[in-house]
Motif scaffolding. Sequence first.
Motif, PDB file in Angstrom:
ATOM      1  N   MET A   1      -2.068 -37.832   5.798  1.00  0.00           N
ATOM      2  CA  MET A   1      -1.399 -38.367   4.642  1.00  0.00           C
ATOM      3  C   MET A   1      -0.650 -37.221   3.968  1.00  0.00           C
TER       4      MET A   1
ATOM      5  N   SER B   1       3.131 -41.281   4.448  1.00  0.00           N
ATOM      6  CA  SER B   1       2.578 -40.818   5.717  1.00  0.00           C
ATOM      7  C   SER B   1       3.094 -39.429   6.050  1.00  0.00           C
TER       8      SER B   1
ATOM      9  N   THR C   1       4.323 -38.220   9.007  1.00  0.00           N
ATOM     10  CA  THR C   1       4.850 -38.435  10.348  1.00  0.00           C
ATOM     11  C   THR C   1       6.322 -38.046  10.381  1.00  0.00           C
TER      12      THR C   1
END
Length: 65
Positions: A1, A11, A13
């Motif tokens: 996170m 997120s 990512t």
Amino acid sequence: MAADYDAFVMSDTTAMLGFQLVADPTPSKNRLHFDGGRADREALVARLQQLGAAEHETRSVPDLT
């Protein structure tokens, strides 16, 4: 996170995603709000529509770069 703000999380990512908790129940199908920050907006919208997306509304922010 990447970030946790209680009712909103981001997120960690490559394509960063944010999720927000809302108090109201979903009145119909769940929807995805997508902010596209790409120079060629028309190409991005066309590609997402090819993948099954529907453009519901378009908004712009003046002087946002």
